[in-house]
Design an enzyme around this catalytic site. Structure first.
Site, PDB file in Angstrom:
ATOM      1  N   CYS A  60       0.923  -1.161  -0.418  1.00 56.41           N
ATOM      2  CA  CYS A  60      -0.124   0.195   0.197  1.00 56.41           C
ATOM      3  C   CYS A  60       1.147   1.479   0.275  1.00 56.41           C
ATOM      4  O   CYS A  60       1.650   1.802   0.667  1.00 56.41           O
ATOM      5  CB  CYS A  60      -0.777  -0.158   1.401  1.00 56.41           C
ATOM      6  SG  CYS A  60      -2.326   1.462   1.842  1.00 56.41           S
ATOM      7  N   CYS A  99      -3.392   6.781  -4.779  1.00 56.52           N
ATOM      8  CA  CYS A  99      -3.357   5.593  -5.186  1.00 56.52           C
ATOM      9  C   CYS A  99      -1.166   4.726  -5.217  1.00 56.52           C
ATOM     10  O   CYS A  99      -1.546   5.423  -6.486  1.00 56.52           O
ATOM     11  CB  CYS A  99      -4.037   4.788  -5.669  1.00 56.52           C
ATOM     12  SG  CYS A  99      -3.638   2.987  -5.692  1.00 56.52           S
TER      13      CYS A  99
END
Length: 310
Positions: free
Chosen positions: A88, A236
């Protein structure tokens, strides 16, 4: 009663909840082994931390682990409301900022162990963070899927630490006030991929859908639907990495050239890449801000102590 010590931050609007202590021991093996142990034997700790009434669908958890290597600053296991994440980007930025808050690191270059490999994170003097990600690559180009109500949709399948289907020609308006329609569209695309049997390498499910559009101030604006149907408030990190892999494969962005990726709410990551033998190695830079430090309590007689599980 159980106690979970957590520190919350957000990276470009996307929250990260670092779990400092309170989870059960997972052994001292690689992060992939510890993730498997957590998922197999102790998943209720994930649901207690992430699901309501203590969490929300948008929240990403980051379990702080002792690293295998003495040369690493930390190990981490990422998870969300739907399950577990190999890597992530925004969460790594939040983790590094949190480690600085804890007094465990100073500005400089640090190695973080993740379930999909080690990443290099640089904490800058202004407390922004650059993450040199795992290898990113395009798996398939111009994949066509049928989406009921929307016809044929064409996109690329790429890996940036998670699996993505990236779509530029979608006819949607990428704006903060349009997230409900964007989420419905992206969810329909993901369902279309599942029906068609389109996967990543070795049959891996494609659980992130990324929509791109032009942006007047930056190179691109994106909307990312994450597993569990929450959307990413940040640009992201793994999705931007997947985008760089596609740009590089098409010869549209040179190694070392800057790419500024805006999110659906307007937060921005700066990114670039280095060429590698089978793809690219992206570097993503962004900032995280601390928002809370707390102890989550799980009472023995709480019927929703381990989260509201649907």
């Amino acid at each position: 009663m159980k106690h979970l010590h957590i520190i919350d931050s957000h990276t470009g609007g996307e929250p990260t909840r670092v779990v400092v202590s309170g989870f059960p021991p997972l052994g001292d093996g690689p992060m992939a082994e510890r993730l498997a142990a957590l998922a197999r034997d102790h998943d209720r700790y994930r649901t207690a931390c992430i699901l309501e009434p203590r969490g929300s669908d948008v929240l990403v958890g980051a379990l702080l682990c002792e690293p295998v290597s003495a040369g690493a600053a930390a190990g981490v296991i990422f998870f969300n409301n739907a399950g577990y994440l190999g890597m992530c980007g925004h969460g790594t930025i939040g983790l590094v900022r949190t480690l600085h808050h804890m007094g465990r690191i100073a500005p400089g270059v640090h190695r973080i162990e993740t379930p999909v490999g080690d990443v290099e994170a640089t904490l800058h003097d202004d407390l922004s963070v650059s993450v040199r990600n795992v290898l990113a690559y395009r798996h398939a180009k111009d994949v066509v899927v049928e989406v009921p109500g929307h016809g044929s949709v064409t996109g690329d399948v790429a890996w940036g630490g998670n699996w993505f289907f990236l779509v530029s020609d979608h006819g949607q308006r990428i704006a903060g006030e349009n997230v409900a329609a964007l989420a419905a569209y992206a969810s329909a695309v993901r369902a279309g991929l599942e029906r068609a049997g389109v996967t990543g390498r070795d049959g891996a499910p494609i659980d992130h859908i990324e929509l791109f559009a032009d942006d007047p101030e930056h190179d691109s604006r994106s909307f990312v639907l994450c597993p569990g149907h929450a959307y990413d408030r940040s640009p992201c990190g793994t999705g931007t990495s997947a985008k760089l892999a596609c740009l590089a494969a098409d010869g549209k962005l040179a190694p070392g050239a800057a790419w500024r990726q805006a999110s659906v709410i307007g937060s921005v990551f700066s990114a670039s890449y280095e060429r590698a033998e089978s793809g690219v190695v992206p570097t993503i830079r962004g900032s995280a801000h601390l928002s809370a430090e707390a102890t989550l309590l799980i009472e023995d007689d709480d019927p929703f102590g381990w989260g509201i599980v649907s």
